[in-house]
Design a protein around this motif. Structure first.
Motif, PDB file in Angstrom:
ATOM      1  N   SER A 110       0.814  -1.212   0.000  1.00 28.12           N
ATOM      2  CA  SER A 110       0.000   0.000   0.000  1.00 28.12           C
ATOM      3  C   SER A 110       0.851   1.267   0.000  1.00 28.12           C
ATOM      4  CB  SER A 110      -0.941   0.005   1.207  1.00 28.12           C
ATOM      5  OG  SER A 110      -0.205  -0.060   2.424  1.00 28.12           O
ATOM      6  N   ILE A 111       1.830   1.336   0.901  1.00 27.89           N
ATOM      7  CA  ILE A 111       2.604   2.577   1.046  1.00 27.89           C
ATOM      8  C   ILE A 111       3.663   2.719  -0.047  1.00 27.89           C
ATOM      9  CG2 ILE A 111       4.191   3.837   2.542  1.00 27.89           C
ATOM     10  CD1 ILE A 111       2.675   2.699   4.937  1.00 27.89           C
ATOM     11  N   ALA A 112       4.507   1.716  -0.204  1.00 29.96           N
ATOM     12  CA  ALA A 112       5.612   1.837  -1.162  1.00 29.96           C
ATOM     13  C   ALA A 112       5.124   1.814  -2.607  1.00 29.96           C
ATOM     14  CB  ALA A 112       6.635   0.725  -0.927  1.00 29.96           C
ATOM     15  N   ILE A 113       4.261   0.865  -2.943  1.00 29.55           N
ATOM     16  CA  ILE A 113       3.764   0.797  -4.321  1.00 29.55           C
ATOM     17  C   ILE A 113       2.905   2.016  -4.638  1.00 29.55           C
ATOM     18  CG2 ILE A 113       2.250  -0.490  -5.880  1.00 29.55           C
ATOM     19  CD1 ILE A 113       3.266  -3.062  -4.613  1.00 29.55           C
ATOM     20  N   GLY A 114       2.038   2.399  -3.695  1.00 38.44           N
ATOM     21  CA  GLY A 114       1.239   3.601  -3.902  1.00 38.44           C
ATOM     22  C   GLY A 114       2.096   4.843  -4.051  1.00 38.44           C
ATOM     23  N   TRP A 115       3.119   4.973  -3.213  1.00 35.22           N
ATOM     24  CA  TRP A 115       4.019   6.131  -3.296  1.00 35.22           C
ATOM     25  C   TRP A 115       4.766   6.155  -4.618  1.00 35.22           C
ATOM     26  CZ3 TRP A 115       9.489   6.178  -3.380  1.00 35.22           C
ATOM     27  CH2 TRP A 115      10.056   7.452  -3.256  1.00 35.22           C
ATOM     28  N   SER A 116       5.213   5.007  -5.085  1.00 32.34           N
ATOM     29  CA  SER A 116       5.955   4.957  -6.345  1.00 32.34           C
ATOM     30  C   SER A 116       5.082   5.369  -7.524  1.00 32.34           C
ATOM     31  CB  SER A 116       6.514   3.547  -6.570  1.00 32.34           C
ATOM     32  OG  SER A 116       7.503   3.235  -5.615  1.00 32.34           O
ATOM     33  N   PHE A 117       3.882   4.824  -7.609  1.00 33.75           N
ATOM     34  CA  PHE A 117       2.997   5.199  -8.716  1.00 33.75           C
ATOM     35  C   PHE A 117       2.590   6.667  -8.637  1.00 33.75           C
ATOM     36  CE2 PHE A 117       1.871   0.585  -9.500  1.00 33.75           C
ATOM     37  CZ  PHE A 117       2.304   0.588 -10.819  1.00 33.75           C
ATOM     38  N   SER A 118       2.453   7.191  -7.438  1.00 32.55           N
ATOM     39  CA  SER A 118       2.046   8.593  -7.306  1.00 32.55           C
ATOM     40  C   SER A 118       3.159   9.552  -7.691  1.00 32.55           C
ATOM     41  CB  SER A 118       1.582   8.881  -5.873  1.00 32.55           C
ATOM     42  OG  SER A 118       2.640   8.712  -4.943  1.00 32.55           O
ATOM     43  N   ALA A 119       4.363   9.055  -7.964  1.00 32.94           N
ATOM     44  CA  ALA A 119       5.451   9.907  -8.434  1.00 32.94           C
ATOM     45  C   ALA A 119       5.051  10.647  -9.706  1.00 32.94           C
ATOM     46  CB  ALA A 119       6.718   9.081  -8.689  1.00 32.94           C
ATOM     47  N   PHE A 120       4.223  10.006 -10.536  1.00 39.99           N
ATOM     48  CA  PHE A 120       3.772  10.662 -11.769  1.00 39.99           C
ATOM     49  C   PHE A 120       2.894  11.866 -11.463  1.00 39.99           C
ATOM     50  CE2 PHE A 120       4.675   6.256 -12.937  1.00 39.99           C
ATOM     51  CZ  PHE A 120       5.498   6.440 -14.037  1.00 39.99           C
ATOM     52  N   LEU A 121       2.076  11.768 -10.432  1.00 37.46           N
ATOM     53  CA  LEU A 121       1.241  12.899 -10.034  1.00 37.46           C
ATOM     54  C   LEU A 121       2.087  14.032  -9.466  1.00 37.46           C
ATOM     55  CD1 LEU A 121      -1.649  10.936  -8.280  1.00 37.46           C
ATOM     56  CD2 LEU A 121      -1.643  11.889 -10.594  1.00 37.46           C
ATOM     57  N   ARG A 122       3.100  13.679  -8.686  1.00 35.80           N
ATOM     58  CA  ARG A 122       3.959  14.707  -8.108  1.00 35.80           C
ATOM     59  C   ARG A 122       4.760  15.414  -9.194  1.00 35.80           C
ATOM     60  NH1 ARG A 122       4.527  10.466  -4.394  1.00 35.80           N
ATOM     61  NH2 ARG A 122       6.570   9.869  -5.202  1.00 35.80           N
ATOM     62  N   MET A 123       5.227  14.665 -10.192  1.00 35.43           N
ATOM     63  CA  MET A 123       5.957  15.305 -11.285  1.00 35.43           C
ATOM     64  C   MET A 123       5.046  16.220 -12.086  1.00 35.43           C
ATOM     65  SD  MET A 123       8.712  12.512 -12.765  1.00 35.43           S
ATOM     66  CE  MET A 123       7.647  11.063 -12.783  1.00 35.43           C
ATOM     67  N   GLU A 124       3.828  15.776 -12.330  1.00 31.29           N
ATOM     68  CA  GLU A 124       2.901  16.623 -13.079  1.00 31.29           C
ATOM     69  C   GLU A 124       2.594  17.911 -12.323  1.00 31.29           C
ATOM     70  OE1 GLU A 124      -1.560  16.418 -15.092  1.00 31.29           O
ATOM     71  OE2 GLU A 124      -1.105  15.294 -13.267  1.00 31.29           O
ATOM     72  N   SER A 125       2.385  17.803 -11.013  1.00 33.44           N
ATOM     73  CA  SER A 125       2.045  18.979 -10.212  1.00 33.44           C
ATOM     74  C   SER A 125       3.203  19.956 -10.082  1.00 33.44           C
ATOM     75  CB  SER A 125       1.584  18.546  -8.817  1.00 33.44           C
ATOM     76  OG  SER A 125       2.648  17.942  -8.095  1.00 33.44           O
ATOM     77  N   SER A 126       4.421  19.492 -10.373  1.00 39.21           N
ATOM     78  CA  SER A 126       5.587  20.382 -10.288  1.00 39.21           C
ATOM     79  C   SER A 126       5.632  21.385 -11.432  1.00 39.21           C
ATOM     80  CB  SER A 126       6.878  19.560 -10.269  1.00 39.21           C
ATOM     81  OG  SER A 126       7.118  18.968 -11.540  1.00 39.21           O
ATOM     82  N   GLY A 127       4.816  21.152 -12.473  1.00 36.91           N
ATOM     83  CA  GLY A 127       4.747  22.099 -13.577  1.00 36.91           C
ATOM     84  C   GLY A 127       5.612  21.758 -14.776  1.00 36.91           C
ATOM     85  N   ILE A 128       6.327  20.640 -14.756  1.00 41.38           N
ATOM     86  CA  ILE A 128       7.152  20.264 -15.897  1.00 41.38           C
ATOM     87  C   ILE A 128       6.263  19.759 -17.030  1.00 41.38           C
ATOM     88  CG2 ILE A 128       9.141  19.672 -14.474  1.00 41.38           C
ATOM     89  CD1 ILE A 128       8.409  16.730 -14.824  1.00 41.38           C
ATOM     90  N   HIS A 129       6.818  19.696 -18.240  1.00 38.35           N
ATOM     91  CA  HIS A 129       6.065  19.200 -19.384  1.00 38.35           C
ATOM     92  C   HIS A 129       5.657  17.747 -19.135  1.00 38.35           C
ATOM     93  CE1 HIS A 129       5.066  17.969 -23.469  1.00 38.35           C
ATOM     94  NE2 HIS A 129       5.062  19.242 -23.809  1.00 38.35           N
TER      95      HIS A 129
END
Length: 273
Positions: A110-129
């Motif tokens: 739950s924590i590690a796999i969820g955190w890893s997949f959510s990396a895409f959301l964090r990158m998107e929210s950072s404003g990069i292309h």
């Protein structure tokens, strides 16, 4: 090979559409599903059963981790604590029926796999292309594909025979070289069609680092499979396996790319020109 081709023909266009053009909510739903299924597969592997309350809890908890990173990232630490209490509380209620490795599989799933997949959301929210969000997939799948064919044609020396007997040193090197080629092609496409100029040398270094990380991720989940005596985590992708069979490397590479972009995306570090 037929399974690989079929999955690629269907999966790659869907993946590109979700990453580049789909609304953020679609990406969120896709990541929640992947995290939930991946956590389910891990718990099934460790528990040795297809259905149980614990498996359902693990799937829901993983999806919640991804959703909270999207909706309320400032409260994610509270969710981690809450999930630990839920898993241990469930084990206590069962009075010894739930083993420690099952609890750890639930928390990691739950924590590690969820955190890893959510990396895409964090990158998107950072404003990069959003094109950058394809990079973890490219530097995972390219490494796996080039390693497979290099090992098939040139492989002689075993890389980790007790973990994955078919993997070879020659395949590993081929995967690293393939990552460099695909990383440079990614930089060229981003520069030519998306206006994001990327320095070549840092991209080569990032590709090599992600190649090593991808292979560690692949071998890590192979290690778990071997310990519990299963061939594949699932059959979501036909003979290609389940989520953890196809995205094992991505789970390691996505946070790596996120961390590198966070630390070195400024002009002073030279990743982006």
């Amino acid at each position: 090979m037929k399974s690989r081709i079929l999955v690629a023909v269907i999966g790659v266009p869907v993946l590109v559409w979700v990453v580049l053009w789909a609304p953020s909510i679609v990406m969120l739903i896709a990541l929640c599903l992947l995290a939930g299924i991946g956590s389910t597969e891990l718990q099934q592997c460790v528990s040795g059963v297809k259905r149980s309350e614990l498996i359902g809890i693990a799937a829901i908890a993983a999806a919640f981790v991804v959703e909270w990173y999207y909706d309320r990232p400032q409260a994610i630490a509270f969710l981690f604590v809450l999930e630990a209490l839920i898993f241990f509380g469930y084990a206590i209620r069962k009075g010894g029926e739930v083993k420690f490795n099952q609890i750890m599989a639930g928390l990691f799933g739950s924590i590690a796999i969820g955190w890893s997949f959510s990396a895409f959301l964090r990158m998107e929210s950072s404003g990069i292309h959003r094109g950058w969000l394809l990079l973890p997939f490219i530097l995972s799948f390219a490494c796996d594909t080039f390693a497979y064919f290099a090992g098939l044609t040139l492989g002689k020396h075993k890389l980790a025979p007790k973990v994955s007997p078919k993997k070879t040193v020659e395949g590993s090197v081929g995967g690293l070289l393939g990552n460099v080629v695909c990383g440079l092609l990614f930089a060229y496409v981003m520069d030519r069609w998306f206006g994001a100029s990327i320095a070549a040398v840092p991209m080569v270094l990032l590709s090599l680092v992600c190649g090593v990380v991808a292979q560690i991720g692949d071998l890590s989940f192979s290690l778990i499979k071997r310990e519990f005596g299963i061939k594949d985590y699932g059959h979501l992708f036909l003979e290609h396996g389940g989520v953890l069979d196809r995205f094992d490397s991505v789970l390691f590479v996505a946070p790596t790319v996120e961390i590198v972009l966070t630390l070195f995306s400024s002009a002073s570090f030279g990743l982006l020109n």
